[in-house]
Design a protein around this motif. Structure first.
Motif, mmCIF file in Angstrom:
data_model
loop_
_atom_site.group_PDB
_atom_site.id
_atom_site.type_symbol
_atom_site.label_atom_id
_atom_site.label_comp_id
_atom_site.label_asym_id
_atom_site.label_seq_id
_atom_site.Cartn_x
_atom_site.Cartn_y
_atom_site.Cartn_z
ATOM 1 N N UNK A 1 0.827 -1.207 0.000
ATOM 2 C CA UNK A 1 0.000 0.000 0.000
ATOM 3 C C UNK A 1 0.862 1.258 0.000
ATOM 4 N N UNK A 2 0.357 2.278 -0.696
ATOM 5 C CA UNK A 2 1.005 3.588 -0.782
ATOM 6 C C UNK A 2 -0.060 4.657 -0.580
ATOM 7 N N UNK A 3 0.392 5.907 -0.503
ATOM 8 C CA UNK A 3 -0.533 7.042 -0.448
ATOM 9 C C UNK A 3 -0.625 7.663 -1.837
ATOM 10 N N UNK A 4 -1.793 8.216 -2.147
ATOM 11 C CA UNK A 4 -2.001 8.867 -3.432
ATOM 12 C C UNK A 4 -2.647 10.225 -3.189
ATOM 13 N N UNK B 1 -7.154 18.461 -1.826
ATOM 14 C CA UNK B 1 -5.935 18.118 -1.090
ATOM 15 C C UNK B 1 -6.119 16.835 -0.278
ATOM 16 N N UNK B 2 -7.132 16.054 -0.642
ATOM 17 C CA UNK B 2 -7.382 14.799 0.058
ATOM 18 C C UNK B 2 -6.343 13.743 -0.319
ATOM 19 N N UNK B 3 -6.221 12.738 0.543
ATOM 20 C CA UNK B 3 -5.251 11.654 0.380
ATOM 21 C C UNK B 3 -5.986 10.337 0.529
ATOM 22 N N UNK B 4 -5.491 9.297 -0.131
ATOM 23 C CA UNK B 4 -6.053 7.965 0.080
ATOM 24 C C UNK B 4 -4.935 6.949 0.171
ATOM 25 N N UNK B 5 -5.213 5.795 0.771
ATOM 26 C CA UNK B 5 -4.287 4.674 0.860
ATOM 27 C C UNK B 5 -4.818 3.557 -0.016
ATOM 28 N N UNK B 6 -3.996 3.016 -0.902
ATOM 29 C CA UNK B 6 -4.449 1.995 -1.838
ATOM 30 C C UNK B 6 -3.262 1.177 -2.330
ATOM 31 N N UNK B 7 -3.520 0.010 -2.961
ATOM 32 C CA UNK B 7 -2.417 -0.819 -3.447
ATOM 33 C C UNK B 7 -1.581 -0.087 -4.496
#
Length: 301
Positions: free
Chosen positions: A169-172, A235-241
């Motif tokens: 997982x990374x941040x996008x 400016x939102x962030x998400x965590x995903x593969x």
């Protein structure tokens, strides 16, 4: 006492997998009293209840669990021997095959699967169904799905499984609102988009909880496909593969991947089907094709 015949043993294996008399009868194309009679014979032969009713479910006893593995494998070898004597021609198969995928599974795995089908000159009709982690095991066992690709954890005794891709997982986030270098404070003051874990991806939720970031969740959505359009202008962030983030960055160059400040490995993506003795030649062929299309080099099988 007489040794149980193959039909009795197959009834045992199917009942172990499906856990209800009705579903077993439907699968074997016999009546429910026939299944009940066969179970009574098996109980007498093995001097054990084998299954105890709990509500609408037939729960296997320890004796049944011990018997299942050897009996299943023996039947699988017999089925494979019989199936191998019947030539299966993929280009002649025109039936429907059902594939369970999440929304991100459709985006990342469906293109190479369709390319593989095209190379085989397949005329099979493929029906992609949205995968629900809470239901996929029963859908596979009952034959409503031929194959599923998921990170969800399921009962290995009832299903065949092989991993095909590691999940990191990374941040996008948007390049217009870049994240600072990876560190414990990199998410300070940033809101998160959380995706429902219905498809089996529970690791992002675990990370948000573990690192006290749940209060920063500003938006919760059902589908990963929603993320790029939301992130690119906020400016939102998400965590995903990572493999999904790379696809999104290809579609939206204004998005940027950031490394997490903590370990981000989760359960690998795996292919699931019913056990070998329950598969048709078409399903075995489809499983081989899908595996070859989506497996990541170096993934242990």
């Amino acid at each position: 006492m007489a040794i149980p015949d193959l039909n009795q043993l197959r009834t045992f294996v199917v009942l172990y997998e499906l856990r209800t008399l009705t579903a077993t009868a439907d699968f074997l194309h016999v009546t429910q009293p026939t299944v009940s009679y066969t179970l009574a014979r098996l109980r007498e032969r093995f001097a054990d209840d084998l299954f105890r009713r709990e509500g609408h479910v037939m729960v296997p006893t320890p004796r049944a669990t011990a018997l299942f593995g050897p009996l299943h494998e023996a039947l699988a070898q017999i089925e494979a021997t019989v199936s191998d004597s019947i030539a299966f021609e993929p280009s002649a198969f025109t039936g429907e095959l059902s594939l369970g995928l999440t929304s991100i599974g459709e985006q990342t795995f469906l293109p190479p699967i369709m390319s593989a089908l095209d190379r085989e000159h397949s005329r099979a009709r493929l029906a992609v169904r949205r995968l629900d982690a809470d239901q996929v095991e029963e859908e596979l066992v009952r034959g409503n799905l031929d194959l599923a690709i998921t990170v969800a954890q399921m009962d290995a005794s009832r299903l065949w499984r092989t991993p095909v891709r590691a999940v990191e997982y990374v941040a996008l986030a948007s390049r217009r609102h870049p994240l600072p270098p990876s560190g414990p404070d990199m998410f300070d003051g940033r809101g998160f988009v959380r995706v429902s874990s219905r498809g089996g991806h529970v690791h992002p939720l675990q990370l948000l909880l573990e690192h006290g970031l749940m209060p920063q969740v500003a938006l919760t959505v059902e589908e990963y496909g929603t993320l790029p359009a939301v992130l690119k202008d906020t400016d939102l962030v998400t965590l995903l593969p990572r493999h999904v983030a790379e696809v999104f960055c290809g579609w939206f160059p204004t998005l940027q991947i950031a490394e997490l400040p903590w370990p981000g490995q989760s359960t690998p993506v795996a292919i699931f089907t019913r056990r070998e003795s329950s598969l048709t030649p078409a399903q075995r062929w489809f499983r081989r094709l899908v595996h070859g299309a989506v497996v990541e080099p170096g993934t242990e099988v």
